[in-house]
Design a protein around this motif. Structure first.
Motif, PDB file in Angstrom:
ATOM      1  N   TYR A  32       0.869  -1.181   0.000  1.00 36.72           N
ATOM      2  CA  TYR A  32       0.000   0.000   0.000  1.00 36.72           C
ATOM      3  C   TYR A  32       0.896   1.218   0.000  1.00 36.72           C
ATOM      4  O   TYR A  32       1.858   1.270   0.774  1.00 36.72           O
ATOM      5  CB  TYR A  32      -0.904  -0.009   1.230  1.00 36.72           C
ATOM      6  CG  TYR A  32      -2.104   0.899   1.113  1.00 36.72           C
ATOM      7  CD1 TYR A  32      -2.092   2.175   1.675  1.00 36.72           C
ATOM      8  CD2 TYR A  32      -3.243   0.484   0.447  1.00 36.72           C
ATOM      9  CE1 TYR A  32      -3.187   3.004   1.573  1.00 36.72           C
ATOM     10  CE2 TYR A  32      -4.346   1.311   0.341  1.00 36.72           C
ATOM     11  CZ  TYR A  32      -4.313   2.571   0.906  1.00 36.72           C
ATOM     12  OH  TYR A  32      -5.404   3.395   0.792  1.00 36.72           O
ATOM     13  N   LEU A  34       1.288   5.603  -0.421  1.00 38.93           N
ATOM     14  CA  LEU A  34       0.591   6.862  -0.206  1.00 38.93           C
ATOM     15  C   LEU A  34       1.496   8.020  -0.601  1.00 38.93           C
ATOM     16  O   LEU A  34       2.719   7.914  -0.559  1.00 38.93           O
ATOM     17  CB  LEU A  34       0.213   7.038   1.272  1.00 38.93           C
ATOM     18  CG  LEU A  34      -0.571   5.939   1.952  1.00 38.93           C
ATOM     19  CD1 LEU A  34       0.352   4.901   2.578  1.00 38.93           C
ATOM     20  CD2 LEU A  34      -1.466   6.523   3.046  1.00 38.93           C
ATOM     21  N   TYR A  36       1.954  12.107   0.503  1.00 34.27           N
ATOM     22  CA  TYR A  36       1.598  13.171   1.415  1.00 34.27           C
ATOM     23  C   TYR A  36       2.208  14.465   0.901  1.00 34.27           C
ATOM     24  O   TYR A  36       3.281  14.468   0.298  1.00 34.27           O
ATOM     25  CB  TYR A  36       2.138  12.902   2.825  1.00 34.27           C
ATOM     26  CG  TYR A  36       1.317  11.941   3.651  1.00 34.27           C
ATOM     27  CD1 TYR A  36       1.442  10.572   3.492  1.00 34.27           C
ATOM     28  CD2 TYR A  36       0.413  12.415   4.603  1.00 34.27           C
ATOM     29  CE1 TYR A  36       0.694   9.700   4.252  1.00 34.27           C
ATOM     30  CE2 TYR A  36      -0.334  11.540   5.370  1.00 34.27           C
ATOM     31  CZ  TYR A  36      -0.193  10.193   5.191  1.00 34.27           C
ATOM     32  OH  TYR A  36      -0.941   9.324   5.954  1.00 34.27           O
ATOM     33  N   PHE A  46      -2.475  13.955   3.867  1.00 32.65           N
ATOM     34  CA  PHE A  46      -2.674  12.860   2.932  1.00 32.65           C
ATOM     35  C   PHE A  46      -3.199  13.389   1.606  1.00 32.65           C
ATOM     36  O   PHE A  46      -4.095  14.234   1.558  1.00 32.65           O
ATOM     37  CB  PHE A  46      -3.657  11.856   3.533  1.00 32.65           C
ATOM     38  CG  PHE A  46      -4.120  10.810   2.569  1.00 32.65           C
ATOM     39  CD1 PHE A  46      -5.390  10.885   2.020  1.00 32.65           C
ATOM     40  CD2 PHE A  46      -3.289   9.780   2.207  1.00 32.65           C
ATOM     41  CE1 PHE A  46      -5.831   9.933   1.122  1.00 32.65           C
ATOM     42  CE2 PHE A  46      -3.712   8.811   1.317  1.00 32.65           C
ATOM     43  CZ  PHE A  46      -4.986   8.891   0.766  1.00 32.65           C
ATOM     44  N   SER A  93       3.522   0.949   3.032  1.00 36.98           N
ATOM     45  CA  SER A  93       3.072   0.184   4.190  1.00 36.98           C
ATOM     46  C   SER A  93       2.909  -1.281   3.817  1.00 36.98           C
ATOM     47  O   SER A  93       2.579  -1.607   2.680  1.00 36.98           O
ATOM     48  CB  SER A  93       1.736   0.726   4.686  1.00 36.98           C
ATOM     49  OG  SER A  93       1.151  -0.153   5.610  1.00 36.98           O
ATOM     50  N   TRP A  95       0.803  -3.049   5.670  1.00 35.70           N
ATOM     51  CA  TRP A  95      -0.404  -3.246   6.481  1.00 35.70           C
ATOM     52  C   TRP A  95      -0.070  -3.518   7.942  1.00 35.70           C
ATOM     53  O   TRP A  95      -0.885  -3.999   8.686  1.00 35.70           O
ATOM     54  CB  TRP A  95      -1.294  -4.375   5.932  1.00 35.70           C
ATOM     55  CG  TRP A  95      -1.893  -4.009   4.625  1.00 35.70           C
ATOM     56  CD1 TRP A  95      -1.502  -4.442   3.406  1.00 35.70           C
ATOM     57  CD2 TRP A  95      -2.970  -3.092   4.379  1.00 35.70           C
ATOM     58  NE1 TRP A  95      -2.286  -3.869   2.430  1.00 35.70           N
ATOM     59  CE2 TRP A  95      -3.180  -3.039   2.988  1.00 35.70           C
ATOM     60  CE3 TRP A  95      -3.792  -2.316   5.213  1.00 35.70           C
ATOM     61  CZ2 TRP A  95      -4.165  -2.246   2.401  1.00 35.70           C
ATOM     62  CZ3 TRP A  95      -4.775  -1.525   4.629  1.00 35.70           C
ATOM     63  CH2 TRP A  95      -4.944  -1.506   3.243  1.00 35.70           C
ATOM     64  N   GLY A  96       1.176  -3.201   8.317  1.00 35.99           N
ATOM     65  CA  GLY A  96       1.558  -3.369   9.702  1.00 35.99           C
ATOM     66  C   GLY A  96       1.365  -2.115  10.516  1.00 35.99           C
ATOM     67  O   GLY A  96       1.929  -1.987  11.592  1.00 35.99           O
ATOM     68  N   ASN A  97       0.570  -1.183   9.989  1.00 35.96           N
ATOM     69  CA  ASN A  97       0.300   0.071  10.664  1.00 35.96           C
ATOM     70  C   ASN A  97       1.521   0.960  10.812  1.00 35.96           C
ATOM     71  O   ASN A  97       1.492   1.908  11.560  1.00 35.96           O
ATOM     72  CB  ASN A  97      -0.332  -0.146  12.050  1.00 35.96           C
ATOM     73  CG  ASN A  97      -1.738  -0.655  11.929  1.00 35.96           C
ATOM     74  OD1 ASN A  97      -1.962  -1.849  11.959  1.00 35.96           O
ATOM     75  ND2 ASN A  97      -2.681   0.249  11.752  1.00 35.96           N
ATOM     76  N   LYS A  98       2.575   0.652  10.123  1.00 35.59           N
ATOM     77  CA  LYS A  98       3.746   1.506  10.149  1.00 35.59           C
ATOM     78  C   LYS A  98       4.007   1.992   8.736  1.00 35.59           C
ATOM     79  O   LYS A  98       4.039   1.198   7.801  1.00 35.59           O
ATOM     80  CB  LYS A  98       4.963   0.726  10.653  1.00 35.59           C
ATOM     81  CG  LYS A  98       6.205   1.571  10.816  1.00 35.59           C
ATOM     82  CD  LYS A  98       7.386   0.734  11.307  1.00 35.59           C
ATOM     83  CE  LYS A  98       7.987  -0.095  10.214  1.00 35.59           C
ATOM     84  NZ  LYS A  98       9.198  -0.799  10.655  1.00 35.59           N
ATOM     85  N   LEU A  99       4.156   3.283   8.583  1.00 33.49           N
ATOM     86  CA  LEU A  99       4.483   3.849   7.281  1.00 33.49           C
ATOM     87  C   LEU A  99       5.973   4.095   7.190  1.00 33.49           C
ATOM     88  O   LEU A  99       6.591   4.576   8.137  1.00 33.49           O
ATOM     89  CB  LEU A  99       3.728   5.167   7.066  1.00 33.49           C
ATOM     90  CG  LEU A  99       2.207   5.085   6.927  1.00 33.49           C
ATOM     91  CD1 LEU A  99       1.621   6.473   6.744  1.00 33.49           C
ATOM     92  CD2 LEU A  99       1.825   4.192   5.770  1.00 33.49           C
ATOM     93  N   PHE A 101       8.592   6.292   5.046  1.00 31.20           N
ATOM     94  CA  PHE A 101       8.560   7.477   4.196  1.00 31.20           C
ATOM     95  C   PHE A 101       9.856   7.638   3.423  1.00 31.20           C
ATOM     96  O   PHE A 101      10.937   7.269   3.880  1.00 31.20           O
ATOM     97  CB  PHE A 101       8.361   8.732   5.048  1.00 31.20           C
ATOM     98  CG  PHE A 101       6.953   8.918   5.552  1.00 31.20           C
ATOM     99  CD1 PHE A 101       6.520   8.272   6.703  1.00 31.20           C
ATOM    100  CD2 PHE A 101       6.070   9.753   4.885  1.00 31.20           C
ATOM    101  CE1 PHE A 101       5.229   8.444   7.172  1.00 31.20           C
ATOM    102  CE2 PHE A 101       4.772   9.946   5.353  1.00 31.20           C
ATOM    103  CZ  PHE A 101       4.358   9.290   6.492  1.00 31.20           C
ATOM    104  N   GLY A 102       9.728   8.241   2.247  1.00 31.58           N
ATOM    105  CA  GLY A 102      10.894   8.713   1.522  1.00 31.58           C
ATOM    106  C   GLY A 102      11.341  10.055   2.084  1.00 31.58           C
ATOM    107  O   GLY A 102      10.698  10.620   2.964  1.00 31.58           O
TER     108      GLY A 102
END
Lengths: 111, 114
Positions: A32, A34, A36, A46, A93, A95-99, A101-102
């Motif tokens: 997943y 995203l 921002y 977001f 992600s 799906w481990g609830n941790k994002l 980021f670049g």
């Protein structure tokens, strides 16, 4: 080891033209993604996301493309507007609830 | 709807001191995340709290710690401050039953260690 890379620190685009921001990732477990947007003195907001089962997601002027085989995603902004000038972060992600980021790309849209 | 709030906006400390940063999530959000954004780097995941429990932590030393209160607000503590702790610290919250990936961020606390 950076799992999410935004290799262009900055990008300058003329108003009305297309802005293309790129992002590469190394972890094949990411499913997943995203984008921002961050203005100075504000937290990231977001913008748009895409899951790994898709290769494209569109929301108004913003389109995100995902190439899983290349582990690459891009954000297209058409047409670019001066108000789009900001720092854009790509995030991933599993799906481990941790994002993850670049480092971000500074977009400057010139009028 | 009020967004995520963080305090203080700026914090100046000297090496060896302790810093306490605070975060209030959006009303109804039960999970709070903390990130560090050092100069030139992306957001580095620090800690995730949900329902008062620490659920995950990033690759940071134990002197980075925190807690979540019954009202879901959260505190980040950094002990024995080092110069490289100077960064923007961002807090984000989510409503657990919605998409966990769409986090809402506060404006951040700028920590400067002298």
């Amino acid at each position: 080891d950076q799992q999410v890379k935004q290799n262009s620190p900055s990008l300058s685009v003329q108003e009305g033209r297309i802005s293309i921001l790129n992002c590469d990732y190394t972890n094949s477990m990411f499913d997943y993604f995203l984008w921002y947007k961050k203005y100075p003195a504000e937290g990231p907001t977001f913008l748009i996301s895409i899951s790994s089962i898709k290769d494209k997601n569109e929301d108004g002027r913003f389109t995100v493309f995902l190439n899983k085989s290349a582990k690459h995603l891009s954000l297209h902004i058409v047409p670019s507007q001066p108000g789009d000038s900001a720092v854009y972060f790509c995030a991933a992600s599993d799906w481990g609830n941790k994002l993850v980021f670049g480092a971000g790309t500074i977009l400057r849209v010139k009028s | 709807e009020a967004g995520v709030t963080q305090s203080p906006t700026h914090l100046i400390k000297t090496r060896g001191q302790q810093a306490t940063l605070r975060c209030s999530p959006i009303s109804g959000h039960t999970s709070v995340y903390w990130y560090q954004q050092a100069l030139g780097l992306g957001l580095q995941f620090l800690l995730w709290y949900d329902e008062g429990e620490e659920r995950n932590r990033g690759n940071f030393p134990p002197r980075f710690s925190g807690r979540q209160f019954p009202n879901y607000s959260s505190e980040l503590n950094v002990n024995a401050l080092e110069l490289e702790d100077s960064a923007l610290y961002l807090c984000a919250s989510i409503y657990r039953d919605r998409d966990p990936n769409e986090q809402f961020f506060g404006p951040g606390t700028r920590l400067t260690v002298l």
